[in-house]
Design an enzyme around this catalytic site. Structure first.
Site, PDB file in Angstrom:
ATOM      1  N   SER A  17       0.839  -1.195   0.000  1.00 41.47           N
ATOM      2  CA  SER A  17       0.000   0.000   0.000  1.00 41.47           C
ATOM      3  C   SER A  17       0.875   1.247   0.000  1.00 41.47           C
ATOM      4  O   SER A  17       2.075   1.182   0.305  1.00 41.47           O
ATOM      5  CB  SER A  17      -0.926   0.023   1.227  1.00 41.47           C
ATOM      6  OG  SER A  17      -0.168   0.086   2.424  1.00 41.47           O
ATOM      7  N   ASN A  85      10.892  -0.076   3.874  1.00 44.12           N
ATOM      8  CA  ASN A  85       9.872   0.951   3.710  1.00 44.12           C
ATOM      9  C   ASN A  85       8.833   0.962   4.821  1.00 44.12           C
ATOM     10  O   ASN A  85       8.287   2.014   5.139  1.00 44.12           O
ATOM     11  CB  ASN A  85       9.183   0.747   2.350  1.00 44.12           C
ATOM     12  CG  ASN A  85       7.887   1.504   2.234  1.00 44.12           C
ATOM     13  OD1 ASN A  85       7.862   2.721   2.074  1.00 44.12           O
ATOM     14  ND2 ASN A  85       6.771   0.779   2.329  1.00 44.12           N
ATOM     15  N   TYR A 148       9.127   8.208  16.306  1.00 40.73           N
ATOM     16  CA  TYR A 148       9.185   8.135  14.846  1.00 40.73           C
ATOM     17  C   TYR A 148      10.394   8.895  14.325  1.00 40.73           C
ATOM     18  O   TYR A 148      11.114   8.410  13.446  1.00 40.73           O
ATOM     19  CB  TYR A 148       7.896   8.700  14.261  1.00 40.73           C
ATOM     20  CG  TYR A 148       7.796   8.648  12.760  1.00 40.73           C
ATOM     21  CD1 TYR A 148       7.568   7.442  12.096  1.00 40.73           C
ATOM     22  CD2 TYR A 148       7.903   9.808  11.994  1.00 40.73           C
ATOM     23  CE1 TYR A 148       7.461   7.399  10.708  1.00 40.73           C
ATOM     24  CE2 TYR A 148       7.791   9.766  10.616  1.00 40.73           C
ATOM     25  CZ  TYR A 148       7.568   8.559   9.976  1.00 40.73           C
ATOM     26  OH  TYR A 148       7.459   8.520   8.606  1.00 40.73           O
ATOM     27  N   LYS A 152      13.526   7.557  12.149  1.00 42.66           N
ATOM     28  CA  LYS A 152      13.870   8.094  10.839  1.00 42.66           C
ATOM     29  C   LYS A 152      15.282   8.681  10.806  1.00 42.66           C
ATOM     30  O   LYS A 152      15.995   8.554   9.808  1.00 42.66           O
ATOM     31  CB  LYS A 152      12.828   9.138  10.413  1.00 42.66           C
ATOM     32  CG  LYS A 152      11.456   8.540  10.142  1.00 42.66           C
ATOM     33  CD  LYS A 152      11.536   7.516   9.029  1.00 42.66           C
ATOM     34  CE  LYS A 152      10.321   6.661   8.894  1.00 42.66           C
ATOM     35  NZ  LYS A 152      10.441   5.618   7.851  1.00 42.66           N
ATOM     36  N   GLU A 180       6.051  15.374   1.682  1.00 40.73           N
ATOM     37  CA  GLU A 180       4.587  15.370   1.634  1.00 40.73           C
ATOM     38  C   GLU A 180       4.109  14.548   0.444  1.00 40.73           C
ATOM     39  O   GLU A 180       4.119  15.011  -0.697  1.00 40.73           O
ATOM     40  CB  GLU A 180       4.050  16.806   1.555  1.00 40.73           C
ATOM     41  CG  GLU A 180       4.561  17.720   2.667  1.00 40.73           C
ATOM     42  CD  GLU A 180       4.192  17.226   4.057  1.00 40.73           C
ATOM     43  OE1 GLU A 180       3.029  16.825   4.267  1.00 40.73           O
ATOM     44  OE2 GLU A 180       5.063  17.246   4.940  1.00 40.73           O
ATOM     45  N   THR A 183      -0.792   9.553   0.351  1.00 40.69           N
ATOM     46  CA  THR A 183      -1.021   8.115   0.472  1.00 40.69           C
ATOM     47  C   THR A 183      -2.353   7.914   1.193  1.00 40.69           C
ATOM     48  O   THR A 183      -2.909   8.859   1.772  1.00 40.69           O
ATOM     49  CB  THR A 183       0.093   7.455   1.291  1.00 40.69           C
ATOM     50  OG1 THR A 183       0.055   7.990   2.626  1.00 40.69           O
ATOM     51  CG2 THR A 183       1.466   7.711   0.671  1.00 40.69           C
TER      52      THR A 183
END
Length: 257
Positions: A17, A85, A148, A152, A180, A183
């Site tokens: 996805s 990913n 997060y 990252k 940006e 999704t």
């Protein structure tokens, strides 16, 4: 441009996805064989259209990853590429505490290392490539999302560490820094706003090039190039297909309409 990816097997975590799916679609168009590694199976229609394979795994579980890699290796043999990913901005900020912070790192960071550890010999054998999908929040901060951003930021550091470690083996390691991108997950976040379209316009006004969101396909294109031998002398790099969002003054966007 022929990327010379025909028949090459590329494992894409979270590839069913959003950005991961776009990466798989581009790879399939280039003749590669994408293998989606995720906890949920994509639709049969999508798998059939892309020719992608699917292997189920809970990526935060080391043994599940090990079993999944073994199954992929048994079905496909040589593995040329890995795209790390999978992950999501889960909003674990300072207020949530150490236990939540550690759990978030399992979901967003540790499996990047686990997959490279498990596939290192495969990639050495094929002189393949690794692409880590990171986020501009690693460089800009965001607020309310300590875990997060820790993940990252670490992904960017590991990209350069692994690029050094794999130099003797001619395995290239690069990162794509996402800003940006529209999704399904991003759309759901926008829909929590009182006026989603006004919120979207405010965001796109700050994106200098074209005042538009980056398309997931554009991330896929960059990823396919980095996996290919057309980028054979590129390693340890952070690539920003973001319309200038991270590095250009955002007042450019706000004042130019």
């Amino acid at each position: 441009m022929d990327l010379h990816l025909q028949g090459k097997v590329v494992v894409v975590t979270g590839g069913g996805s959003g950005i991961g799916a776009a990466i798989c679609e581009v790879l399939a168009e280039e003749g590669a064989k994408p293998v989606v590694l995720a906890r949920r199976r994509p639709s049969e229609e999508w798998l059939s259209a892309t020719g992608a394979d699917f292997q189920q795994a809970e990526l935060s579980n080391d043994e599940a990853c090990r079993a999944a890699v073994g199954a992929i290796r048994e079905r496909h043999g040589s593995i040329h590429g890995l795209v790390n990913n999978a992950g999501a901005n889960d909003g674990v900020g300072i207020d949530k505490g150490p236990a939540a912070f550690r759990a978030s790192l399992d979901q967003n960071l540790v499996h990047y290392y686990t997959m490279v550890h498990l596939l290192a010999d495969d990639l050495r054998a094929t002189q393949g490539a690794i692409v880590n999908i990171s986020s501009k929040t690693a460089l800009t901060g965001q607020g309310g999302t300590s875990a997060y951003i820790a993940a990252k930021s670490a992904q960017l550091g590991m990209t350069r560490e692994w690029a050094v470690e794999f130099l003797p083996d001619k395995v290239r390691v690069n990162a794509i820094v996402v800003a940006e991108v529209m999704t399904p997950l991003y759309r759901r976040w926008l829909d929590t706003m009182s006026d989603p379209e006004a919120a979207l316009k405010e965001i796109t006004n700050r994106i200098p090039l074209g005042h538009r969101m980056t398309e997931a396909r554009e991330i896929g294109d960059a990823c396919a190039f980095l996996l290919s031998d057309r980028s054979n002398h590129t390693t340890g790099q952070w690539i920003f297909p973001d319309g200038g969002y991270t590095h250009l003054d955002r007042s450019i966007g706000a004042g130019s309409r």
